[in-house]
Design an enzyme around this catalytic site. Structure first.
Site, PDB file in Angstrom:
ATOM      1  N   TRP A 122       0.881  -1.210   0.104  1.00 25.51           N
ATOM      2  CA  TRP A 122       0.040  -0.016  -0.007  1.00 25.51           C
ATOM      3  C   TRP A 122       1.032   1.446   0.058  1.00 25.51           C
ATOM      4  CZ3 TRP A 122      -4.402  -0.643  -1.742  1.00 25.51           C
ATOM      5  CH2 TRP A 122      -5.213  -1.814  -1.539  1.00 25.51           C
ATOM      6  N   ASP A 144      -1.513   6.385   6.526  1.00 24.46           N
ATOM      7  CA  ASP A 144      -2.749   5.608   6.017  1.00 24.46           C
ATOM      8  C   ASP A 144      -3.201   4.394   6.927  1.00 24.46           C
ATOM      9  OD1 ASP A 144      -4.321   3.756   4.552  1.00 24.46           O
ATOM     10  OD2 ASP A 144      -3.091   3.052   3.135  1.00 24.46           O
ATOM     11  N   LYS A 163     -12.300  -1.926   6.985  1.00 23.54           N
ATOM     12  CA  LYS A 163     -11.700  -2.850   7.980  1.00 23.54           C
ATOM     13  C   LYS A 163     -12.366  -2.657   9.279  1.00 23.54           C
ATOM     14  CE  LYS A 163      -8.772  -3.253   4.376  1.00 23.54           C
ATOM     15  NZ  LYS A 163      -7.989  -2.338   3.316  1.00 23.54           N
TER      16      LYS A 163
END
Ligand SMILES: *Cc1c(COP(=O)(O)O)cnc(C)c1O
Length: 359
Positions: free
Chosen positions: A102, A171, A195
């Site tokens: 990511w 993030d 999530k």
């Protein structure tokens, strides 16, 4: 009704209490005679919901007053673009610490808008560690430093914050709300909801107010954080249903005692699972022990030819979505907030029995 234990990396498990409330609310939300999906986002009931969600999130994370909380669409991935668009210009240099897929993606996106210096990159060991901070090659005048406190795919988590005065951009998609954090140490936090917050379609951005002024006037309206901050995130129609569920999740977390209580549960869950993996001669976790994730636990079997059997038999036993990401192989148990401790116990029992029969 039969519920499985869902170890999906995202979209992920939601608390059963929240799902029960949603089911009861659907036909007639708060006496409106319609579902929350059918009401105006500008009506007083929805505006009250939005305000409560923000207040509860502020309380849970102890967000200081000089930060704005934005509820956007586009996922964490859109924030990978909005971060450089809102913070820097084409001549500026920014630092990225790449400890997983990511972070690598975020750096790639930022290259379209500014000069990117990759201060550290853990791809040389397949993203199984965090390079020691003393080895990072940071630029002297970075506009910000971006990092990924929890890398969801390889299961690598920072248990420290980068030092220095450079504004930190994190993030937190797969770790937000898993424990208390010090928001004041960050300039910007962003997280996709699917999530630990709620359903896909909603993204939470927490940004220090002085940074809202940096975006150039030429930016498209919906690409500026300022537009969301000035309109209570209602610059256009927001994802109302996802926002409603996030509000229920925040209330649920308040009800169990907040993030301190959540952290104690999460730490215990993770420690149990790592102890089971480390204690066996059959399963292993490739991540450096100092940076193992509380939320995503990859593990590989000693004999990869047993992977399919493991997945088939675990699914039949009600333990689902354990297949690892293709870049890592093996298994991955994502054990977010809504995955109960009983799920980890059941997984460990299954793993022990599988090893006894096949190991
Ligand atoms: C899931 C995830 C993303 C992607 O989120 P989208 O909402 O699908 O854009 C980005 N970063 C991290 C750390 C993630 O876990």
């Amino acid at each position: 009704m039969s519920r499985v234990y869902n170890f999906s990396a995202g979209p992920a498990a939601l608390p059963l209490e929240v799902l029960d409330t949603i089911r009861d609310d659907i036909p007639d939300w708060q006496g409106a005679g319609m579902s929350v999906m059918e009401v105006s986002h500008r009506g007083k009931d929805f505006v009250a919901l939005a305000a409560r969600a923000e207040a509860n999130l502020r309380d849970l994370l102890a967000i200081p007053d000089d930060y704005s909380v934005l509820f956007t669409q586009g996922g964490a991935t859109m924030q990978m673009s909005m971060v450089p668009m809102n913070l820097v210009g084409p001549e500026d240099t920014v630092d990225y610490v790449v400890t997983g897929s990511w972070g690598k993606k975020a750096a790639g996106e930022a290259r379209k808008f500014c000069n990117v210096n990759v201060a550290a990159d853990a791809s040389d060991q397949n993203f199984t560690y965090i390079p020691d901070e003393s080895s990072w090659e940071r630029s002297a005048d970075a506009g910000y430093l971006h990092f990924t406190p929890n890398e969801t795919i390889a299961g690598v988590e920072f248990h420290f914050l980068p030092s220095g005065d450079t504004p930190l951009v994190g993030d937190l998609s797969s770790t937000i709300l898993s424990r208390p954090i010090d928001v004041s140490r960050y300039a910007v936090i962003y997280a996709g909801a699917q999530k630990n917050i709620g359903p896909a379609g909603l993204t939470v951005v927490i940004v220090r107010n002085d940074l809202l002024e940096r975006a150039p006037a030429s930016l498209p309206h919906l690409m500026t954080w300022r537009a969301y901050a000035e309109s209570d995130s209602m610059t256009n129609t927001p994802p109302t249903f996802a926002w409603y569920v996030a509000d229920l999740v925040f209330q649920y977390l308040q009800g169990i005692g907040g993030l301190g209580a959540m952290a104690a549960i999460n730490e215990r869950k993770a420690q149990k699972l790592y102890a089971a993996i480390d204690g066996s001669g059959f399963y292993s976790n490739p991540v450096n022990k100092a940076c193992r994730s509380w939320m995503n636990v990859p593990f590989i079997l000693a004999d990869a030819s047993l992977d399919t059997r493991f997945l088939d038999e675990s699914a039949a036993a009600g333990l689902t979505n354990l297949k690892g990401h293709r870049s890592v192989g093996g298994m991955r148990a994502s054990i977010y907030n809504a995955v109960p401790e009983a799920a980890i116990d059941a997984l460990i029992d299954f793993m022990n029995e599988f090893e006894r029969v096949n190991g």
